[in-house]
Design an enzyme around this catalytic site. Structure first.
Site, PDB file in Angstrom:
ATOM      1  N   GLN A  46      -4.528  -1.663   9.471  1.00  0.00           N
ATOM      2  CA  GLN A  46      -4.490  -2.997   8.860  1.00  0.00           C
ATOM      3  C   GLN A  46      -5.161  -4.013   9.792  1.00  0.00           C
ATOM      4  O   GLN A  46      -4.775  -4.152  10.956  1.00  0.00           O
ATOM      5  CB  GLN A  46      -3.027  -3.382   8.585  1.00  0.00           C
ATOM      6  CG  GLN A  46      -2.866  -4.678   7.831  1.00  0.00           C
ATOM      7  CD  GLN A  46      -3.433  -4.625   6.412  1.00  0.00           C
ATOM      8  OE1 GLN A  46      -3.246  -3.644   5.690  1.00  0.00           O
ATOM      9  NE2 GLN A  46      -4.142  -5.664   6.019  1.00  0.00           N
ATOM     10  N   LYS A  49       0.844  -1.210   0.000  1.00  0.00           N
ATOM     11  CA  LYS A  49       0.000   0.000   0.000  1.00  0.00           C
ATOM     12  C   LYS A  49       0.869   1.246   0.000  1.00  0.00           C
ATOM     13  O   LYS A  49       0.625   2.202  -0.744  1.00  0.00           O
ATOM     14  CB  LYS A  49      -0.944  -0.012   1.215  1.00  0.00           C
ATOM     15  CG  LYS A  49      -2.101  -0.982   1.035  1.00  0.00           C
ATOM     16  CD  LYS A  49      -2.837  -1.299   2.329  1.00  0.00           C
ATOM     17  CE  LYS A  49      -3.858  -2.409   2.079  1.00  0.00           C
ATOM     18  NZ  LYS A  49      -4.492  -2.916   3.310  1.00  0.00           N
ATOM     19  N   ASP A  87     -10.698   3.392   4.271  1.00  0.00           N
ATOM     20  CA  ASP A  87     -11.078   1.985   4.167  1.00  0.00           C
ATOM     21  C   ASP A  87     -12.605   1.835   4.151  1.00  0.00           C
ATOM     22  O   ASP A  87     -13.119   0.766   3.865  1.00  0.00           O
ATOM     23  CB  ASP A  87     -10.492   1.207   5.368  1.00  0.00           C
ATOM     24  CG  ASP A  87      -9.915  -0.139   4.961  1.00  0.00           C
ATOM     25  OD1 ASP A  87      -9.880  -0.420   3.750  1.00  0.00           O
ATOM     26  OD2 ASP A  87      -9.487  -0.893   5.852  1.00  0.00           O
TER      27      ASP A  87
END
Ligand code: NDP
Length: 294
Positions: A98, A54, A121
């Site tokens: 994460q 990422k 997200d």
């Protein structure tokens, strides 16, 4: 006739190019590029790979990447303190924690602590609620990527029958909402659904997000249907480990009109949707009109 293969890698590359082109305008406006902060707790090898890729992708597109790695035994308090710092940092437009977090941490409380304007997200309850309400917000990356691929393959989705297999907060539920907003008639199937094959057979669009290798067979697919395979499972074939989807690709690709491969379908879209959301957050936080990217 064999199905059209929906090439997620090619689509993601094209989207990446459009994202990179939209960055200079931001830099001219505020003197800095969009910033993505990724937070990893612990040293799970798969999560480390995701976090690295990422950060690398963000830098390749011209964004600033801030990677924060906390030790496995970090407390909820430590993690919340970091989130508060990132919320207050103007150089950070997007925050991604994460998942999964180590089991002693409360993931939902951590996600809820993220400023919804930086929730790239799309997992904050406010983002989910805004999606259901039809309000502008952040959409979870994987379903957003699936929608982009569906639009690229089909154009207008209005009136089509869609079946989403899986009802997770990450994929199934937001996917169903996105399809509803496109005026599809949506069925959400899950582990308690009766006669799943019959439900799938009625669908013009099938989105499979289960995590069971090759569970959906070719004879479940309506001829000409568009199939988006989110699932990823590792199986051993001929002594080698292979990544396969929830759909039996060989049999399904001779019936479907269009289908995503695994790998090379939804996977590349997930990371590019994250870049898309970071750009979107950066434009919105500066009150600038967001360019058309897809
Ligand atoms: P979850 O495990 O959270 O959800 C799985 C869903 O599938 C649940 O709703 C479950 O139903 C349903 N399910 C399980 N077994 C069956 C069955 N036999 N028949 C019908 N439904 C069933 O997974 P995620 O949504 O997080 O992920 C789904 C898959 O997508 C995984 O393989 C994951 O690795 C992959 N994925 C891939 C991404 C990518 O970028 N390519 C990104 C995100 C996920 P119930 O709710 O009743 O338990």
């Amino acid at each position: 006739m064999p199905a059209q293969i929906i090439d997620g890698k090619a689509y993601a590359n094209g989207l990446g190019g459009r994202i990179a082109q939209a960055i200079p305008a931001l830099e001219q406006h505020s003197g800095r590029s969009p910033g993505l902060a990724v937070v990893l707790v612990g040293s799970d090898p798969a999560s480390e790979v995701y976090v690295r890729s990422k950060g690398k992708m963000a830098r390749e597109l011209g964004m600033a990447s801030f990677e924060h790695v906390l030790p496995e035994d970090s407390s909820q308090h430590d993690l919340l303190a970091l989130i508060a710092k990132l919320n207050a940092d103007d150089a950070v437009d997007g925050i991604l924690v994460q998942l999964p977090l180590p089991s002693h941490l409360d993931s939902l409380a951590v996600i809820e602590a993220i400023d919804p304007a930086k929730d790239v997200d799309g997992l904050h309850p406010s983002s989910a609620g805004r999606l259901v309400s039809g309000l502008e917000g952040m959409v979870s990356c994987t379903p957003l990527g699936c929608l982009m691929l569906l639009r690229s393959a089909l154009g207008n989705l209005s009136g089509l029958d869609a079946v989403v297999v899986g009802r997770s907060i990450l994929v199934g539920k937001p996917m169903a909402q996105l399809l509803l907003a496109e005026n599809c008639t949506v069925t959400i199937a899950h582990s308690r659904t009766r006669d799943l094959a019959a439900k799938v057979r009625q669908a013009d669009i099938v989105v499979a997000a289960v995590g069971q290798a090759e569970m959906i067979k070719g004879d479940w697919i309506k001829p000409g249907a568009t199939v988006i395979d989110v699932g990823t499972s590792r199986v051993i074939r001929d002594g080698k480990t292979r990544l396969v989807g929830d759909v039996e690709f060989g049999s399904a690709s001779s019936v479907a009109g269009a289908i995503t491969p695994v790998p090379g379908g939804v996977g590349p879209m997930t990371i590019m949707s994250l870049m898309h959301n970071t750009l979107l957050a950066a434009y919105r936080r500066r009150n600038l009109a967001v360019p058309q990217l897809w």
